[in-house]
Design a protein around this motif. Structure first.
Motif, PDB file in Angstrom:
ATOM      1  N   PHE A   1     150.884 -15.538  82.869  1.00  0.00           N
ATOM      2  CA  PHE A   1     149.593 -16.414  82.564  1.00  0.00           C
ATOM      3  C   PHE A   1     148.431 -15.619  83.031  1.00  0.00           C
ATOM      4  O   PHE A   1     147.413 -15.585  82.395  1.00  0.00           O
ATOM      5  N   THR A   2     148.530 -15.231  84.200  1.00  0.00           N
ATOM      6  CA  THR A   2     147.319 -14.697  84.749  1.00  0.00           C
ATOM      7  C   THR A   2     146.998 -13.179  84.049  1.00  0.00           C
ATOM      8  O   THR A   2     145.926 -13.054  83.890  1.00  0.00           O
ATOM      9  N   ARG A   3     147.883 -12.614  83.805  1.00  0.00           N
ATOM     10  CA  ARG A   3     147.895 -11.235  83.367  1.00  0.00           C
ATOM     11  C   ARG A   3     147.234 -11.392  82.094  1.00  0.00           C
ATOM     12  O   ARG A   3     146.308 -10.368  81.663  1.00  0.00           O
ATOM     13  N   PHE A   4     147.755 -12.193  81.395  1.00  0.00           N
ATOM     14  CA  PHE A   4     147.345 -12.232  79.637  1.00  0.00           C
ATOM     15  C   PHE A   4     145.926 -13.398  79.364  1.00  0.00           C
ATOM     16  O   PHE A   4     145.743 -13.167  78.304  1.00  0.00           O
ATOM     17  N   PHE A   5     145.957 -14.187  80.081  1.00  0.00           N
ATOM     18  CA  PHE A   5     145.069 -15.403  79.840  1.00  0.00           C
ATOM     19  C   PHE A   5     143.685 -15.181  80.719  1.00  0.00           C
ATOM     20  O   PHE A   5     142.721 -15.550  80.287  1.00  0.00           O
ATOM     21  N   GLU A   6     144.122 -15.150  81.848  1.00  0.00           N
ATOM     22  CA  GLU A   6     143.017 -15.208  82.968  1.00  0.00           C
ATOM     23  C   GLU A   6     142.980 -14.033  83.955  1.00  0.00           C
ATOM     24  O   GLU A   6     143.296 -14.182  85.098  1.00  0.00           O
ATOM     25  N   PRO A   7     142.945 -12.652  83.438  1.00  0.00           N
ATOM     26  CA  PRO A   7     142.905 -11.628  84.420  1.00  0.00           C
ATOM     27  C   PRO A   7     142.025 -11.631  85.598  1.00  0.00           C
ATOM     28  O   PRO A   7     141.797 -10.861  86.440  1.00  0.00           O
ATOM     29  N   GLU A   8     140.729 -12.323  85.001  1.00  0.00           N
ATOM     30  CA  GLU A   8     139.504 -12.349  86.049  1.00  0.00           C
ATOM     31  C   GLU A   8     140.162 -12.784  87.295  1.00  0.00           C
ATOM     32  O   GLU A   8     139.374 -12.833  88.354  1.00  0.00           O
ATOM     33  N   ASN A   9     141.015 -13.889  87.484  1.00  0.00           N
ATOM     34  CA  ASN A   9     141.796 -14.273  88.668  1.00  0.00           C
ATOM     35  C   ASN A   9     142.387 -13.299  89.277  1.00  0.00           C
ATOM     36  O   ASN A   9     142.463 -13.145  90.617  1.00  0.00           O
ATOM     37  N   ALA A  10     142.931 -12.288  88.585  1.00  0.00           N
ATOM     38  CA  ALA A  10     143.794 -11.194  89.392  1.00  0.00           C
ATOM     39  C   ALA A  10     142.427 -10.406  90.208  1.00  0.00           C
ATOM     40  O   ALA A  10     142.678  -9.687  91.183  1.00  0.00           O
ATOM     41  N   GLU A  11     141.588  -9.939  89.302  1.00  0.00           N
ATOM     42  CA  GLU A  11     140.335  -9.221  89.820  1.00  0.00           C
ATOM     43  C   GLU A  11     139.822  -9.934  90.951  1.00  0.00           C
ATOM     44  O   GLU A  11     139.474  -9.200  91.877  1.00  0.00           O
ATOM     45  N   ALA A  12     139.633 -11.155  90.968  1.00  0.00           N
ATOM     46  CA  ALA A  12     139.156 -12.035  92.173  1.00  0.00           C
ATOM     47  C   ALA A  12     140.115 -11.902  93.369  1.00  0.00           C
ATOM     48  O   ALA A  12     139.633 -11.482  94.331  1.00  0.00           O
ATOM     49  N   ALA A  13     141.442 -11.932  93.070  1.00  0.00           N
ATOM     50  CA  ALA A  13     142.285 -11.776  94.263  1.00  0.00           C
ATOM     51  C   ALA A  13     142.275 -10.329  94.976  1.00  0.00           C
ATOM     52  O   ALA A  13     142.215 -10.240  96.099  1.00  0.00           O
ATOM     53  N   TRP A  14     142.210  -9.263  93.929  1.00  0.00           N
ATOM     54  CA  TRP A  14     142.182  -7.891  94.479  1.00  0.00           C
ATOM     55  C   TRP A  14     140.936  -7.642  95.375  1.00  0.00           C
ATOM     56  O   TRP A  14     141.063  -7.230  96.363  1.00  0.00           O
ATOM     57  N   ARG A  15     139.686  -8.246  95.121  1.00  0.00           N
ATOM     58  CA  ARG A  15     138.483  -8.027  95.473  1.00  0.00           C
ATOM     59  C   ARG A  15     138.426  -8.798  96.829  1.00  0.00           C
ATOM     60  O   ARG A  15     138.099  -8.069  98.078  1.00  0.00           O
ATOM     61  N   LEU A  16     138.989  -9.986  96.932  1.00  0.00           N
ATOM     62  CA  LEU A  16     139.013 -10.662  98.155  1.00  0.00           C
ATOM     63  C   LEU A  16     140.086 -10.048  99.389  1.00  0.00           C
ATOM     64  O   LEU A  16     139.796 -10.023 100.394  1.00  0.00           O
ATOM     65  N   LEU A  17     141.177  -9.493  98.799  1.00  0.00           N
ATOM     66  CA  LEU A  17     142.251  -8.862  99.838  1.00  0.00           C
ATOM     67  C   LEU A  17     141.570  -7.632 100.216  1.00  0.00           C
ATOM     68  O   LEU A  17     141.708  -7.389 101.451  1.00  0.00           O
ATOM     69  N   VAL A  18     140.970  -6.906  99.532  1.00  0.00           N
ATOM     70  CA  VAL A  18     140.306  -5.843  99.857  1.00  0.00           C
ATOM     71  C   VAL A  18     139.252  -5.923 100.885  1.00  0.00           C
ATOM     72  O   VAL A  18     139.134  -5.354 102.065  1.00  0.00           O
TER      73      VAL A  18
END
Length: 975
Positions: free
Chosen positions: A741-758
């Motif tokens: 669901f994250t990958r194909f419907f709301e990838p912006e959440n994955a991007e947000a997680a990546w940026r926050l973790l970095v």
């Protein structure tokens, strides 16, 4: 062991068998439907659901009526009288003595008869209908500073009608008394249809009521000396009809007589209750004892301090509670070391300083008793509530014991004088040891009424005989100590036969005379009879475990070995009804929306139990009635956490669907949704085309007709998947699991997680797929019962994660339902195959960052960009796995802004559930209970946060407000 068994009586052939001929009678059902507005339920599945209460009995009823109003109730009574069948009025079905089961017409008052009258603040009274739930009433009364003080442990689902009929008592009866002391008047209907107002009556009124009053006065005068001589002199006694305290020469209180009559004398249309002011302050002393005996011997001294409650919690409950997620975190807050028993001593009143002084006196008394450091004082109201929740769940906690032998309710209600309590408990321990068992203990030490349950297996005839032997010896001990065999849970089937032994034959004859006076035709709760002419308590045809049962052993797809087998898991449900609560936690959203027993966890479990015991035939395992019962289960997992016995209906649904679809094939709609991980990459690649086609005019009508997907519900839009940047950070590696669901419907959440973790100093990485296809947890397959496909997906995912787990890397997920599949369903899907470190290292990214920030870790955010207020709806699985607080705590720490959590159950979306036309109305009803009203009421400047994609979709659909994932909101605050 002494070979003791109950003598067989003719009641089975004389009462039960003739009534059984009317079970499911279509002519009777049709007659009821012609005259009633409420639901008439005569199907085998309905009768199975209502065959049990929280007792050891199982008696299939003739049928069930849910009266729409009191006129319906009276019409059903009239038809039953005409047809010569028995009627049982039922509330929450939490009775522990078998009061609400029988081969009768069941009147379920809990669905519609729930109206609360106007509160008389000056007199502190209120009229209620019999189906009003205690906790609902007290929530209503709180605005007036009042409450109904009979605070029983099942108050979240027990109804006032049932409590009154049972003469319920509560933990604080030391101060407030029980139901009899707090019921003023009862508007009742007699068996012949006569309406009466039960209240103190002076003189002789006209008509039928006058005949009853005149006869009662004569009986009371005749038996005055016998009552004085034989009535137990104890703080708790609800045996038989309440003849003590009735004055034949003054106003005759008929309400006091009807209280505790267990529906055998009249039906209740409405009840007037006496209310009390809510105490402004309470404090609690948790007294620790190294032995159970020491705790019992301390009770009289503790009572002398004037507490409002003295309640026992034994070692067994403490041990079992550690394995119950809802309680495990609370125990270390108030339990020190490893005590064999706790006594919870509460003081309440107007002056907080005086209550703190009372705690100091308690500590001094404990010192005199040889326990100088034995008190943990608790003044924090929140912690007090946590402690009382554990105590209130005492029965349910002990019933969470796994295995065939379980604590059994049959002598759990005896009461003795407090000064004889230690002797009595020592005697019971000797009896148990003599019969090769032990007991569990808890409850009302302060009034000499301990709920003790010997551990037995009533599926074994030898153990049934052992139960009879223990009962005989225990009742004799109670008689010897001057106690009562029926302290607060009522007589029902389990205790009525012992009235003559404790109260004498003359008083039992008086009870019989009263029964005939009120109900000469024997219409009210007479199949089998309760209070008078009752059957033996151990009659095998009445027990849950019947000699004729031939349990089925269908092949299973999941591992149930922790419970013995699938039936063992189902029989963890003891019908306590905790799933019928209407507020607090999340369980059970489908019951809250419908108020139908069919759609409660208990109703589903009891139907499954009847099926697996072979009572509805082998075809019922995959039958339509079971599918209908499971249709509204949204797999929220709330029962896994909040059911004190740990019934996991979501997992049971997977098992059933697996069996059904293996036999009958998978419907197209379910297969399409289940296979989403397979076709989503293609749809994402051509997102524009898919989204355009899905939202063309008329497309909603087409999909509703072809697939049963609601036309008014817009489908989610596909997006191009997230591509991680080349630079992933230089800190500690963390693995980011991207669900479908994250990958194909709301990838912006994955991007947000990546940026926050970095930004927080971590180096996120995506685990490579072993075959190039995107990784998936198998959640969508499980929802369709496609267990083998889910197993395949889970193995792929674990193969990708195992090298990282072996290195000790945390594995973080964004979507709660998918992430917790790894922790919850994986052990049942792949027993013995799980990689080491899985349970320790897999967690939600929000939980991971909350711990990081709480520990002082960096998260560079610009708080000026934070919204003024934040409103949080937590996903059901976050609640079910004990991490619901992580999201609001992370937001509060990171933003410094006010964060409010919405007290709501499931949002109602639950994956594909909210998209189906057949379940759309219930989906919306679930959201309207709390979630949608809270979001609509939020000011425009408040940000709405929900970590589940289904929750965000539901919020948008019903409120037109955009909800964001926690990490997306925080990422917007990055410099």
């Amino acid at each position: 062991m002494q070979n003791v068994s109950a003598p067989e009586t003719p009641f089975v052939t004389a009462i039960i068998l003739p009534a059984a001929q009317r079970r499911g009678d279509p002519a009777l059902a049709a007659k009821l439907r012609r005259h009633l507005e409420g639901e008439v339920l005569f199907a085998p599945a309905d009768r199975a659901r209502y065959a049990t209460d929280a007792s050891i009995y199982d008696i299939e009823p003739i049928g069930i009526v849910c009266p729409k109003h009191v006129e319906d109730m009276e019409a059903a009574l009239a038809i039953a009288r005409e047809e010569g069948i028995s009627v049982i009025a039922r509330g929450g079905g939490t009775s522990q003595a078998g009061q609400t089961v029988g081969c009768s017409l069941i009147l379920d008052c809990s669905r519609h008869l729930c109206r609360i009258g106007e509160v008389d603040r000056e007199r502190r009274t209120v009229w209620v209908e019999p189906g009003v739930v205690l906790d609902e009433l007290n929530r209503h009364l709180a605005r007036f500073g009042l409450f109904y003080p009979v605070d029983i442990s099942t108050g979240s689902r027990a109804t006032l009608g049932g409590m009154t009929a049972n003469d319920s008592q509560g933990a604080r009866s030391l101060v407030y008394g029980g139901s009899r002391e707090n019921v003023r008047r009862i508007a009742a209907t007699l068996a012949d249809g006569t309406r009466v107002l039960a209240e103190p009556v002076a003189g002789t009124p006209p008509g039928r009521l006058g005949e009853i009053v005149q006869s009662l006065r004569a009986l009371l005068r005749r038996e005055r000396e016998e009552i004085a001589a034989r009535w137990p002199k104890v703080a708790r006694n609800v045996a038989g009809y309440h003849l003590d305290g009735l004055d034949p020469d003054g106003p005759l209180d008929l309400a006091a007589l009807l209280v505790g009559s267990e529906g055998t004398l009249a039906l209740f249309r409405a009840i007037e209750l006496q209310l009390s002011p809510i105490p402004p302050h309470r404090v609690l002393g948790v007294c620790h004892f190294p032995t159970f005996r020491a705790a019992m011997r301390a009770v009289p001294q503790l009572i002398g301090l004037g507490p409002s409650a003295v309640e026992l919690v034994d070692r067994t409950i403490l041990d079992l509670a550690t394995a119950i997620p809802a309680f495990a975190l609370s125990l270390p807050k108030f339990v020190r070391g490893r005590p064999e028993a706790l006594l919870l001593v509460e003081f309440s009143g107007e002056n907080r300083a005086e209550l703190v002084t009372a705690l100091a006196r308690l500590e001094a008394v404990m010192g005199d008793l040889g326990q100088p450091q034995g008190v943990v004082g608790v003044v924090d109201p929140a912690l007090q509530r946590e402690i009382w929740e554990i105590r209130k769940a005492g029965l349910d906690v002990v019933m969470s014991m796994k295995g065939a032998r379980k604590p059994v309710s049959f002598i759990e209600d005896c009461a003795v004088p407090v000064e004889r309590l230690a002797e009595y408990t020592e005697t019971l321990e000797e009896i148990f040891a003599r019969h090769g068992t032990r007991g569990t203990w808890y409850a009302h030490a302060g009034v000499g009424c301990l709920h003790v349950r010997p551990i037995l297996n009533l599926a074994d005839p030898l153990e049934v005989r052992r139960m009879r032997a223990i009962a005989e010896e225990a009742i004799e001990a109670v008689r010897r100590f001057g106690g009562s065999h029926s302290g607060e849970h009522g007589d029902g089937i389990v205790r009525s036969e012992f009235h003559a032994r404790l109260l004498g034959p003359r008083l039992v004859a008086a009870f019989r005379e009263i029964k005939r006076l009120f109900d000469p035709q024997g219409v009210l709760n007479t199949a089998p009879p309760k209070i008078v002419d009752a059957p033996p308590m151990d009659s095998r045809p009445l027990l849950r475990w019947k000699p004729e049962d031939r349990p089925l052993s269908p092949p299973t797809s999941l591992d149930w070995s922790g419970f013995g087998d699938f039936l063992g898991a189902v029989e963890m449900c003891n019908s306590n009804g905790a799933c019928r609560k209407l507020a607090g936690g999340a369980m059970c959203p489908s019951f809250r929306a419908t108020r139908e027993e069919k759609h409660a966890t208990r109703g589903r479990a009891q139907l499954l139990r009847h099926i697996l015991r072979g009572r509805l035939g082998p075809a019922a395992v995959t039958g339509q009635e079971l599918l209908e019962a499971l249709e509204l289960c949204v797999s929220c997992k709330a029962c896994r956490r909040e059911c004190p016995t740990g019934v996991d209906m979501a997992r049971m649904k997977i098992e059933v669907l697996s069996r059904v679809y293996a036999e009958k094939g998978i419907p197209l709609r379910e297969r399409l949704v289940a296979e989403l991980p397979r076709w989503a990459p293609l749809a994402s690649r051509f997102a524009f085309l898919f989204n355009t086609l899905a939202h063309l005019p008329g497309s909603g009508l087409v999909r509703e007709r072809l697939l049963g997907l609601a036309r008014e519900r817009p489908l989610p839009r596909f997006a191009r998947p997230f591509r991680p940047p080349a630079a992933r950070g230089r800190g500690t590696p963390v693995v980011l699991f991207l669900d479908t669901f994250t990958r194909f419907f709301e990838p912006e959440n994955a991007e947000a997680a990546w940026r926050l973790l970095v930004a927080a100093g971590f180096a996120p990485l995506l685990p490579p797929s072993p075959d190039g296809r995107p990784l998936c947890c198998g959640r969508t397959y499980l929802a369709a019962g496609m267990v083998e496909q889910a197993r395949t997906e889970l193995r792929r995912l674990l193969a990708a994660l195992s090298p990282h787990l072996a290195r000790g890397y945390p594995v973080l997920g964004l979507e709660p339902a998918c992430l917790f599949t790894l922790l919850d369903e994986a052990p049942a899907l792949l027993p013995g195959e799980l990689p080491e470190g899985l349970t320790d290292r897999v967690q939600l990214a929000t939980s991971f960052l909350e711990r990081h920030v709480r520990a002082g870790g960096r998260l560079p955010l610009d708080r000026e960009r934070a919204p003024a207020r934040i409103l949080v709806h937590t996903h059901c699985h976050q609640k079910a796995f004990g991490v619901a607080s992580d999201t609001p705590e992370l937001l509060a720490r990171a933003t410094g802004r006010p964060v409010e959590s919405i007290e709501a159950s499931c949002c109602g979306m639950a994956g594909a559930f909210g998209y189906r036309a057949a379940t759309l109305a219930v989906s919306k009803a679930m959201a309207e209970l709390a979630l949608w009203p809270a979001v609509r009421a939020a000011p425009p400047e408040a940000a709405v946060v929900a970590d589940g994609i289904s929750c965000r979709q539901q919020i948008a659909f019903g409120t037109h407000r955009r909800a964001r994932h926690t990490l997306r909101l925080l990422a917007e605050m990055l410099p």
